[in-house]
Design an enzyme around this catalytic site. Structure first.
Site, PDB file in Angstrom:
ATOM      1  N   ARG A   1      69.846 -38.213 -41.160  1.00  0.00           N
ATOM      2  CA  ARG A   1      69.409 -39.207 -42.260  1.00  0.00           C
ATOM      3  C   ARG A   1      67.760 -39.549 -41.784  1.00  0.00           C
ATOM      4  O   ARG A   1      67.167 -39.547 -42.774  1.00  0.00           O
ATOM      5  CB  ARG A   1      70.094 -40.417 -42.427  1.00  0.00           C
ATOM      6  CG  ARG A   1      71.380 -40.278 -42.967  1.00  0.00           C
ATOM      7  CD  ARG A   1      72.476 -41.403 -43.194  1.00  0.00           C
ATOM      8  NE  ARG A   1      72.447 -42.180 -41.769  1.00  0.00           N
ATOM      9  CZ  ARG A   1      72.544 -43.435 -41.665  1.00  0.00           C
ATOM     10  NH1 ARG A   1      72.360 -44.313 -42.730  1.00  0.00           N
ATOM     11  NH2 ARG A   1      72.814 -43.935 -40.324  1.00  0.00           N
TER      12      ARG A   1
ATOM     13  N   ASN B   1      75.250 -41.981 -45.422  1.00  0.00           N
ATOM     14  CA  ASN B   1      76.600 -41.197 -44.974  1.00  0.00           C
ATOM     15  C   ASN B   1      77.576 -41.522 -46.093  1.00  0.00           C
ATOM     16  O   ASN B   1      77.571 -42.677 -46.683  1.00  0.00           O
ATOM     17  CB  ASN B   1      76.806 -41.990 -43.781  1.00  0.00           C
ATOM     18  CG  ASN B   1      75.974 -41.630 -42.493  1.00  0.00           C
ATOM     19  OD1 ASN B   1      75.322 -40.384 -42.654  1.00  0.00           O
ATOM     20  ND2 ASN B   1      76.047 -42.125 -41.561  1.00  0.00           N
TER      21      ASN B   1
END
EC number: 3.6.1.7
Length: 95
Positions: A24, A42
Site C-alpha cells: 500500500r 487491505n
C-alpha cells in the site's frame, strides 16, 4: 487551444501476497508521483483495493505499475474497473 482534461476513476483489486509487505505504501508513492488522488486499502480476503482518480493516462500508468512485478510482495493478477471520476478526494491514503 486548451483541451478539457477528463478525469477518470480506476478501481483495481490486486490479488497475491500484497498485505503486510509495504504494498500500500509503494502504491501510494507511485500514485502521488503521477498526481493521482485516492486510496489503497487491505480487504479481508487478502486483496488490496486501489482507487485512483486523475487523468486517464496517469491511471493507466499506475495500473501498469501494479502489474509490473516491481512492487513489494507478489502480485498474481489485477482486476480493473473504469468509471467516471466522483471527485471530492484529496491526497492518496493508505486504508
Amino acid at each position: 487551444m486548451s483541451e478539457e482534461v477528463t478525469r477518470i476513476r480506476l478501481t483495481a483489486w490486486v490479488h497475491g501476497r500484497v498485505q503486510g509487505v509495504g504494498f500500500r505504501w509503494w502504491t501510494r508513492s507511485r500514485a502521488l508521483e503521477l498526481g493521482l488522488v485516492g486510496s489503497a486499502g487491505n480487504l479481508a480476503d487478502g486483496r488490496v483495493e486501489v482507487i485512483a482518480e486523475g487523468v486517464r493516462e496517469h491511471c493507466e500508468r499506475l495500473l501498469a505499475a501494479l502489474r509490473s512485478g516491481e512492487s513489494p510482495g507478489s502480485v498474481d493478477h489485477v482486476v480493473e474497473r473504469w468509471s467516471p471520476a466522483k471527485g471530492g478526494i484529496r491526497g492518496f491514503v493508505e486504508r
